[in-house]
Design a protein around this motif. Structure first.
Motif, PDB file in Angstrom:
ATOM      1  N   MET A 118       0.760  -1.256  -0.054  1.00 15.18           N
ATOM      2  CA  MET A 118      -0.189  -0.023  -0.017  1.00 15.18           C
ATOM      3  C   MET A 118       0.904   1.265  -0.111  1.00 15.18           C
ATOM      4  SD  MET A 118      -3.048  -0.315  -0.356  1.00 15.18           S
ATOM      5  CE  MET A 118      -4.246  -1.493  -0.219  1.00 15.18           C
ATOM      6  N   PRO A 119       1.047   1.873  -1.329  1.00 10.44           N
ATOM      7  CA  PRO A 119       1.853   3.000  -1.229  1.00 10.44           C
ATOM      8  C   PRO A 119       1.256   4.339  -0.386  1.00 10.44           C
ATOM      9  CG  PRO A 119       0.831   2.498  -3.480  1.00 10.44           C
ATOM     10  CD  PRO A 119       0.592   1.517  -2.490  1.00 10.44           C
ATOM     11  N   PRO A 120       2.191   5.196  -0.336  1.00  9.93           N
ATOM     12  CA  PRO A 120       1.850   6.431   0.330  1.00  9.93           C
ATOM     13  C   PRO A 120       0.209   7.275  -0.026  1.00  9.93           C
ATOM     14  CG  PRO A 120       3.987   6.490  -0.038  1.00  9.93           C
ATOM     15  CD  PRO A 120       3.656   5.335  -0.666  1.00  9.93           C
ATOM     16  N   ASP A 121       0.039   7.159  -1.142  1.00 12.87           N
ATOM     17  CA  ASP A 121      -1.171   7.580  -1.545  1.00 12.87           C
ATOM     18  C   ASP A 121      -2.186   6.968  -1.199  1.00 12.87           C
ATOM     19  OD1 ASP A 121      -0.617   5.554  -3.415  1.00 12.87           O
ATOM     20  OD2 ASP A 121      -1.846   7.047  -4.906  1.00 12.87           O
ATOM     21  N   THR A 122      -2.359   5.791  -0.524  1.00 10.25           N
ATOM     22  CA  THR A 122      -3.416   5.005  -0.372  1.00 10.25           C
ATOM     23  C   THR A 122      -3.711   5.222   1.257  1.00 10.25           C
ATOM     24  OG1 THR A 122      -1.962   2.828   0.003  1.00 10.25           O
ATOM     25  CG2 THR A 122      -3.135   3.297  -2.134  1.00 10.25           C
ATOM     26  N   VAL A 123      -3.320   4.300   2.123  1.00  7.74           N
ATOM     27  CA  VAL A 123      -3.303   4.254   3.284  1.00  7.74           C
ATOM     28  C   VAL A 123      -2.572   5.433   4.194  1.00  7.74           C
ATOM     29  CG1 VAL A 123      -3.132   3.080   5.760  1.00  7.74           C
ATOM     30  CG2 VAL A 123      -3.642   1.756   3.518  1.00  7.74           C
ATOM     31  N   ARG A 150     -12.022  10.477  -0.328  1.00  4.80           N
ATOM     32  CA  ARG A 150     -12.417   9.910  -1.470  1.00  4.80           C
ATOM     33  C   ARG A 150     -11.462   8.874  -2.356  1.00  4.80           C
ATOM     34  NH1 ARG A 150     -12.726  11.227  -6.279  1.00  4.80           N
ATOM     35  NH2 ARG A 150     -12.653  13.319  -5.763  1.00  4.80           N
ATOM     36  N   GLN A 151     -10.260  10.081  -2.566  1.00  9.53           N
ATOM     37  CA  GLN A 151      -9.053   9.608  -3.290  1.00  9.53           C
ATOM     38  C   GLN A 151      -8.491   8.372  -2.747  1.00  9.53           C
ATOM     39  OE1 GLN A 151      -7.336  13.443  -3.827  1.00  9.53           O
ATOM     40  NE2 GLN A 151      -8.414  13.796  -5.658  1.00  9.53           N
ATOM     41  N   ARG A 152      -8.120   8.596  -1.514  1.00  7.19           N
ATOM     42  CA  ARG A 152      -7.426   7.410  -0.836  1.00  7.19           C
ATOM     43  C   ARG A 152      -8.026   6.130  -0.696  1.00  7.19           C
ATOM     44  NH1 ARG A 152      -3.070   8.368   2.312  1.00  7.19           N
ATOM     45  NH2 ARG A 152      -2.432  10.650   2.423  1.00  7.19           N
ATOM     46  N   ALA A 153      -9.601   6.360  -0.519  1.00  4.17           N
ATOM     47  CA  ALA A 153     -10.393   4.965  -0.488  1.00  4.17           C
ATOM     48  C   ALA A 153     -10.293   4.397  -1.984  1.00  4.17           C
ATOM     49  CB  ALA A 153     -12.053   5.524  -0.365  1.00  4.17           C
ATOM     50  N   ARG A 159      -5.720  -0.516  -5.475  1.00  2.00           N
ATOM     51  CA  ARG A 159      -4.332  -1.405  -5.175  1.00  2.00           C
ATOM     52  C   ARG A 159      -4.806  -2.791  -4.442  1.00  2.00           C
ATOM     53  NH1 ARG A 159      -0.253  -3.435  -6.268  1.00  2.00           N
ATOM     54  NH2 ARG A 159       1.378  -3.395  -4.630  1.00  2.00           N
ATOM     55  N   ALA A 160      -5.826  -2.688  -3.795  1.00  2.00           N
ATOM     56  CA  ALA A 160      -6.183  -3.989  -2.975  1.00  2.00           C
ATOM     57  C   ALA A 160      -6.854  -4.915  -4.054  1.00  2.00           C
ATOM     58  CB  ALA A 160      -7.141  -3.647  -2.182  1.00  2.00           C
TER      59      ALA A 160
END
Length: 186
Positions: A118-123, A150-153, A159-160
């Protein structure tokens, strides 16, 4: 949280949520799923306070209701000290909910794999599982920035989806594997 025990960070979670509620009155509602020895301690921290009607202790939640709960929350928080590639967290990732977890490496060097997946722009990562100020600030920031939430979700879900199969996909793969093994052994 499935089990409200010390290494799940439940006490720090309640402290951070209460601090966020103090900083931004009326903006937060928290749901705590699970039971365990810290359930009473958590509930006592909010009982009789201005937050008692905004922090909901759900007890043990049946698995079939967990995904609905995750989908109906703006932010999912895991403060697990042991690791953050747990079934509940993988399901939250697959659901595509904005998440906050402790940064790697954590205790005993854990969660390095989580960072790779999970890169930094995700979690969103906070300093550690006891980082009450960091969690408070993350909650306040994500509340004030719904587009980022919303963007992170969406990024978490995308990614998941590349490495976490759905339950149906996983079960079908397991059945296929068993059928192949049975065919070899006949």
């Amino acid at each position: 949280m499935a089990r409200l025990v010390e290494d799940k960070g439940c006490l720090a979670f309640i402290d951070a949520v209460r601090a966020a509620m103090d900083a931004a009155p009326g903006r937060f509602r928290a749901f705590v799923a699970g039971s365990g020895p810290f359930e009473g301690s958590d509930a006592r921290k909010t009982k009789g306070t201005d937050h008692s009607d905004r922090v909901h202790f759900l007890g043990q939640v049946p698995h079939e209701q967990v995904l609905d709960l995750q989908q109906n929350c703006d932010v999912y928080v895991s403060l697990n000290q042991m690791c953050n590639l747990t079934n509940a967290n993988l399901e939250a990732m697959r659901t595509g909910v904005c998440m906050i977890i402790p940064a790697a490496p954590g205790i005993r060097g854990i969660d390095v794999d989580t960072d790779e997946l999970m890169p930094p722009d995700t979690v969103w990562r906070i300093r550690g599982s006891e980082d009450v100020d960091g969690l408070r600030d993350a909650l306040i920031h994500l509340d004030a920035h719904p587009d980022e939430r919303r963007q992170r979700a969406e990024a978490i879900f995308a990614r998941a989806s590349t490495f976490i199969p759905s339950w149906d996909e996983r079960i079908n793969a397991e059945i296929e594997l068993l059928e192949q093994l049975a065919a070899v052994n006949t």
